[in-house]
Every structure is written in C-alpha cells, then in structure tokens.
Enzyme design. Structure first.
Site: not given
Ligand code: A2P
Length: 329
Positions: A129, A236
């Site tokens: 990710c 994130h």
C-alpha cells in the site's frame, strides 16, 4: 461478463473488493467468496444478493470457472492457492507480498506500469500500500526530470494491519492492551511495520525500496525508508524527499502532478490546504500537497502524499488491473 473470486472475502480488504466491484459496476457474472474454514457458511451481500462464503480448498476451486481471483488472505494462502487458481485458467491478482519480487510475476500500478500486465503467467502482484501511493506521485517526476535518490518517511494507518490492527486502536482508546501490535498504538507512534531484518530495516521498509525499483524498472535507484504506524484508522500519509536529476521550477512540478493520472494536487498553504488522512479516506485518488523545494541539496523536492490504503493501496488497485485486462480483451 466475468466470474470473479475473492479470497479473504471476510477481511478488511476483501470486503472493500466487494464494495468496489459493486460501485464501479465491474462486469461480474458470478461472484465466489472464499475465506478460512471459520467463515464457511457465512452470508455476505453483493448487489443486494446473498452469497455464501466457502472454505478455501482445492475441492471448492476445481469445480468452478473463474476469470479473476482477487487475493487478500495473507502471504501463505497466496503462495499455496494463487497457482491453483492460475491452473484453472484464472488470473490471480494478489495483494500479499508473497509474489511481488518474483521475477516471473509482474508488479503493477495501473497509472505507472500498465505495460507489465502483458507478461503475466497467471499471477499479477499488487504492490504494498505505501509503495502504490508513492510511485503514483513519483512516476511523472521520474519520466520528466529523472530521480537520483528518494527518502521515504511514512505515517501509516492501522487499517493496513487488518481487522486486528483496527481493534487494537479502538480497544486501546478504551484502555485495553494491544493484541496485534507490540506496544499500544492509541496515543503512540511505532517505528515498526512488519518484521525486523538483520540489516536494521523493517520488511515494510525493504518492500518500499525494492518494489519502487521493480515498478520503475530501475534496480540502481537510491532509496531509503522509515515506515511508521500512527494512531490513524485509515489512509496512509507519506513525506517523500526526492533528489531530481534535472533542475526544476515548483510551478512546473505542480502543473505536471496536477495533469497526471490518479493524482489530485491539494496544496495551498495560505488557505491551509494540504491533504489529511481523514479527508482522503474513502477517495480513489492519490493526494499531493506541501510541494516545495528542499533547499539543502541541488534539485531537491519535498512532497506530502496521502491516499486511502485500503482503496488505492489495495482493493482498488487490484480491480483497476482487472479492468485494464478486460478493456484489452
Ligand atoms: P477469516 O475471516 O475466515 O479468518 P484481515 O487481514 O482483514 O484480518 O483479513 C484476512 C482475510 O484472510 C480474512 O478473510 C480471513 O478469513 C482470510 N484468511 C486467513 N487465513 C486464511 C486461510 N488459511 N485460508 C483462507 N482464508 C484465510
């Protein structure tokens, strides 16, 4: 229309696969849901229809015709079962780290290296990710200015650690001890994602370094990384420091990123506009802000890059890979 299997359907990313297939109106003929024995018989919904979760085992695969198998059930499960899906004629798109660095397996971010899809042999890997959102932002810079060196510092959400990661934050806020992380994540910051390696790095840091090189097709790119878990539920954030090969003007970088696929530039410090995890969670694009020169080196650039790690960082990226394959058929 295509038959799609989701492996790890009951998990965090698995449920997002179902949601994204539905919201993008992916041409699904039949959807098969797989998880561990524990979840067999559980009923989940797709487009208002009940689908019974099946135990992932050879018997339940071999009686099916599957075009795409979307995996997010951990590395061991992918290692064992992705080849089994490939054997029955499916393309396995795997979200774990099991196949990513295998030279026989393409590692793909649709905005960055769609051309690599072509040489798959039944398995395609979805990058980590934190790598996905970084390379989406880096690719236009790499193509137009060249990159000498990258310094990654990440601020990663607990959803990246699965359901248990989310529970550790939620229960931690109520004072309970963590089960997934070695220390409390509520009110804390842990410079530790995945396991530690002998060289002092974590495996997450190594993934960012090696995967960036593989996706940009440059084994010699100089990269370092520090990956950090923060008490954020989802999305994130990354500080990316880049040393470009060529000189640049900030205006041109802003224009370049603004016109690049999959990126939204959200950057106006006078109006306090910069991307944050809360705001970006649930969005498909990679958001870039705080675009500024690093005056400590020649051709230095700083970016703040935020994306939904479960959508673009996982489920959405895999579904976009399948969409490209369908469009090319
Ligand atoms: P289950 O719910 O039956 O344990 P997360 O990372 O969000 O925790 O999700 C992990 C996903 O992977 C879940 O759907 C989980 O199913 C599935 N899974 C874990 N181990 C296996 C296994 N050995 N075989 C199949 N699915 C598995």
């Amino acid at each position: 229309m295509f038959n799609v299997a989701i492996v790890g359907a009951t998990g965090n990313v698995g449920r997002k696969f179902i949601e994204i297939l539905e919201e993008r109106n992916f041409p699904v003929k039949e959807l098969f849901l797989f998880a561990s024995k524990r979840s067999a018989g559980k009923v989940m919904k797709f487009k208002g229809k009940d689908i019974v979760v099946e135990e992932l085992c050879e018997e339940n695969i071999n009686n099916k015709k599957v075009d795409f198998a979307l995996f997010s059930a951990g590395g061991d499960t992918s290692l064992e079962f992705a080849p089994k899906f490939a054997k029955i004629g499916a393309v396995a798109i795997d979200n774990s780290s099991a196949w990513r660095m295998n030279p026989e397996v393409p590692l793909v971010v649709p905005e960055v290296n769609p051309e690599d899809i072509k040489w798959h042999k039944g398995i395609i890997a979805n990058p980590n990710c934190s790598t996905i959102q970084a390379v989406v932002a880096l690719k236009p810079l790499y193509d137009n200015y060249g990159i000498k060196r990258i310094v990654y510092s990440t601020y990663q959400a607990v959803s990246g650690a699965g359901m248990q990661g989310i529970e550790d934050l939620e229960n931690g806020l109520k004072g309970e001890a963590p089960k997934k992380f070695p220390y409390p994540i509520a009110g804390n910051v842990l410079p530790h994602i995945d396991v530690f390696l002998d060289n002092g790095y974590t495996k997450e840091e190594e993934k960012m370094i090696k995967e960036t090189r593989k996706i940009l097709h440059n084994d010699n790119l100089r990269i370092t990384a520090t990956t950090v878990r923060v008490p954020v539920l989802n999305a994130h954030s990354e500080s990316i420091n880049i040393e470009l090969e060529k000189e640049f003007e900030i205006n041109n970088i802003v224009d370049l990123l603004s016109n690049s696929k999959g990126i939204i530039v959200y950057d106006n410090t006078k109006e306090l506009k910069y991307p944050t995890a809360l705001q970006v969670s649930g969005k498909d694009e990679v958001f870039v802000g705080r675009i500024r020169k690093d005056f400590s080196i020649d051709n230095g650039l700083n970016l703040w890059v935020v994306a939904d790690n479960i959508r673009k960082g996982a489920a959405l990226n895999a579904v976009q890979i399948a969409e490209i394959m369908i469009n090319e058929k």
